[in-house]
Scaffold this motif. Structure first.
Motif, mmCIF file in Angstrom:
data_model
loop_
_atom_site.group_PDB
_atom_site.id
_atom_site.type_symbol
_atom_site.label_atom_id
_atom_site.label_comp_id
_atom_site.label_asym_id
_atom_site.label_seq_id
_atom_site.Cartn_x
_atom_site.Cartn_y
_atom_site.Cartn_z
ATOM 1 N N ALA A 18 -12.484 15.513 0.708
ATOM 2 C CA ALA A 18 -12.629 14.058 0.817
ATOM 3 C C ALA A 18 -13.635 13.537 -0.193
ATOM 4 O O ALA A 18 -13.399 12.513 -0.851
ATOM 5 N N ALA A 19 -14.753 14.233 -0.321
ATOM 6 C CA ALA A 19 -15.780 13.806 -1.274
ATOM 7 C C ALA A 19 -15.261 13.841 -2.700
ATOM 8 O O ALA A 19 -15.493 12.917 -3.498
ATOM 9 N N ALA A 20 -14.545 14.904 -3.063
ATOM 10 C CA ALA A 20 -14.028 15.042 -4.422
ATOM 11 C C ALA A 20 -12.982 13.974 -4.738
ATOM 12 O O ALA A 20 -12.977 13.403 -5.840
ATOM 13 N N LEU A 21 -12.104 13.679 -3.796
ATOM 14 C CA LEU A 21 -11.067 12.681 -4.031
ATOM 15 C C LEU A 21 -11.654 11.274 -4.116
ATOM 16 O O LEU A 21 -11.199 10.455 -4.932
ATOM 17 N N ARG A 22 -12.656 11.000 -3.313
ATOM 18 C CA ARG A 22 -13.284 9.680 -3.370
ATOM 19 C C ARG A 22 -14.068 9.506 -4.663
ATOM 20 O O ARG A 22 -14.118 8.406 -5.225
ATOM 21 N N ALA A 23 -14.665 10.596 -5.153
ATOM 22 C CA ALA A 23 -15.432 10.519 -6.397
ATOM 23 C C ALA A 23 -14.524 10.450 -7.620
ATOM 24 O O ALA A 23 -14.874 9.824 -8.627
ATOM 25 N N GLY A 24 -13.340 11.070 -7.528
ATOM 26 C CA GLY A 24 -12.477 11.194 -8.698
ATOM 27 C C GLY A 24 -11.388 10.165 -8.815
ATOM 28 O O GLY A 24 -10.626 10.177 -9.790
ATOM 29 N N SER A 25 -11.260 9.286 -7.828
ATOM 30 C CA SER A 25 -10.229 8.254 -7.888
ATOM 31 C C SER A 25 -10.702 7.016 -7.137
ATOM 32 O O SER A 25 -11.700 7.052 -6.419
ATOM 33 N N GLU A 26 -9.952 5.935 -7.297
ATOM 34 C CA GLU A 26 -10.246 4.705 -6.571
ATOM 35 C C GLU A 26 -9.472 4.627 -5.261
ATOM 36 O O GLU A 26 -9.603 3.655 -4.517
ATOM 37 N N ALA A 27 -8.685 5.643 -4.980
ATOM 38 C CA ALA A 27 -7.872 5.633 -3.770
ATOM 39 C C ALA A 27 -8.745 5.767 -2.525
ATOM 40 O O ALA A 27 -9.810 6.391 -2.552
ATOM 41 N N ARG A 28 -8.275 5.163 -1.447
ATOM 42 C CA ARG A 28 -8.911 5.401 -0.152
ATOM 43 C C ARG A 28 -8.467 6.769 0.357
ATOM 44 O O ARG A 28 -7.352 7.220 0.076
ATOM 45 N N LEU A 39 1.307 10.373 -13.035
ATOM 46 C CA LEU A 39 2.374 9.540 -12.497
ATOM 47 C C LEU A 39 2.105 8.049 -12.683
ATOM 48 O O LEU A 39 2.994 7.221 -12.445
ATOM 49 N N GLY A 40 0.880 7.714 -13.066
ATOM 50 C CA GLY A 40 0.524 6.309 -13.229
ATOM 51 C C GLY A 40 0.477 5.547 -11.918
ATOM 52 O O GLY A 40 0.751 4.343 -11.880
ATOM 53 N N LEU A 41 0.121 6.228 -10.838
ATOM 54 C CA LEU A 41 0.054 5.563 -9.535
ATOM 55 C C LEU A 41 -1.074 4.529 -9.514
ATOM 56 O O LEU A 41 -2.175 4.795 -10.024
ATOM 57 N N PRO A 42 -0.832 3.367 -8.941
ATOM 58 C CA PRO A 42 -1.861 2.327 -8.876
ATOM 59 C C PRO A 42 -2.925 2.680 -7.829
ATOM 60 O O PRO A 42 -2.701 2.521 -6.628
ATOM 61 N N GLU A 43 -4.067 3.154 -8.289
ATOM 62 C CA GLU A 43 -5.080 3.670 -7.370
ATOM 63 C C GLU A 43 -5.604 2.609 -6.414
ATOM 64 O O GLU A 43 -6.009 2.923 -5.289
ATOM 65 N N GLU A 44 -5.602 1.350 -6.850
ATOM 66 C CA GLU A 44 -6.090 0.286 -5.983
ATOM 67 C C GLU A 44 -5.182 0.056 -4.784
ATOM 68 O O GLU A 44 -5.577 -0.558 -3.798
ATOM 69 N N VAL A 72 0.851 -1.187 0.000
ATOM 70 C CA VAL A 72 0.000 0.000 0.000
ATOM 71 C C VAL A 72 0.886 1.236 0.000
ATOM 72 O O VAL A 72 1.921 1.283 0.671
ATOM 73 N N LEU A 73 0.505 2.241 -0.762
ATOM 74 C CA LEU A 73 1.258 3.486 -0.915
ATOM 75 C C LEU A 73 0.400 4.616 -0.376
ATOM 76 O O LEU A 73 -0.713 4.833 -0.847
ATOM 77 N N ALA A 74 0.904 5.347 0.613
ATOM 78 C CA ALA A 74 0.051 6.297 1.329
ATOM 79 C C ALA A 74 0.743 7.631 1.539
ATOM 80 O O ALA A 74 1.961 7.700 1.686
ATOM 81 N N THR A 75 -0.053 8.696 1.563
ATOM 82 C CA THR A 75 0.461 10.032 1.843
ATOM 83 C C THR A 75 0.024 10.470 3.225
ATOM 84 O O THR A 75 -1.096 10.239 3.641
ATOM 85 N N GLY A 76 0.933 11.162 3.916
ATOM 86 C CA GLY A 76 0.572 11.609 5.255
ATOM 87 C C GLY A 76 1.180 12.959 5.619
ATOM 88 O O GLY A 76 2.292 12.968 6.086
#
Length: 256
Positions: A110-120, A81-86, A58-62
């Motif tokens: 949070a709503a925009a990022l969840r709607a626009g990507s598959e990332a948690r 960047l071709g980051l693997p959203e899953e 898992v790849l995470a930002t903090g």
């Protein structure tokens, strides 16, 4: 059930360090590699280097500060960047833009990022209002600078809002006695930030009480693992070379 354990570094460590460290973190069985977004260094770019040399880590930002970034720009960069959203977890924070409107800004982000990507998406939170928002409006929380008891109390509180919320906790940690001076400097630096100072006062704890030191590292990690869903060992190392981070990961793996 004990929490999963992850490794955290600052984006300033660089893409080369991440590319050397990430495969070892994956091989050792850690859950994720977290990268702090810092001024002058880009967490997503560093994670791209880690993504290229791993398969399931898992790849995470903090955290990505919402006063310096927009959800649209983050989504665009993820694609570029071709980051693997899953495999991606986006930790986001309100940044230093002030308290006025911070809750609405974070809810919208949070709503925009969840709607626009598959990332948690997880929300970095100190105070109770932001923690409640994160548990309610995102996939979970990223907590930091807490004792095991305080972390457990905040985790239970968040799970009462949403049983499915994932509660991660950053714990600054030094496995090498030679890194203790840097660990103490880091603790004192955060104790001087007004928002963190207020939080320490509110909780009745000191920054130095929330870190892991070489003496008692394994026992301290066990206490944190009993408190939350994920413990992120934010590596504090004596030097800035990849070898220092690799040695930290090896010591941390022995303590898990």
């Amino acid at each position: 059930m004990s929490a999963v354990v992850s490794i955290g570094i600052a984006a300033a460590a660089g893409a080369d360090v991440a590319a050397r460290l990430a495969p070892e973190v994956e091989r050792a069985g850690f859950h994720a590699l977290w990268v702090n977004d810092t001024p002058g260094a880009d967490a997503l770019e560093v994670l791209a280097a880690a993504a290229a040399v791993t398969e399931h880590l898992v790849l995470a930002t903090g955290v990505l500060p919402m006063d310096r970034r927009t959800p649209a720009s983050i989504i665009e960069q993820i694609g570029a960047l071709g980051l693997p959203e899953e495999r991606l977890a986006l930790g986001i924070g309100s940044g230093s833009g002030g308290a006025v409107g911070a809750l609405d800004r974070m809810r919208d982000a949070a709503a925009a990022l969840r709607a626009g990507s598959e990332a948690r998406v997880v929300v970095g939170a100190l105070g109770p209002k932001m923690r409640r928002l994160g548990a309610d409006a995102s996939d979970g929380l990223l907590l930091s600078w807490l004792t095991p008891d305080a972390a457990q109390a905040q985790s239970r509180e968040a799970h009462s809002v949403s049983a499915a919320a994932h509660i991660a906790l950053y714990v600054r940690a030094a496995a090498d006695p030679a890194a203790l001076d840097r660990l103490d400097v880091e603790a004192e630096r955060y104790a001087g930030y007004p928002s963190y100072a207020a939080n320490f006062a509110r909780l009745g704890i000191r920054s130095r009480d929330t870190v892991l030191r070489p003496d008692g590292f394994a026992a301290g990690l066990d206490a944190y693992r009993a408190a939350v869903d994920e413990v992120v060992l934010r590596a504090i190392v004596a030097g800035d070379d990849a070898a220092d981070y690799l040695a930290f990961a090896e010591a941390a793996a022995a303590a898990v």
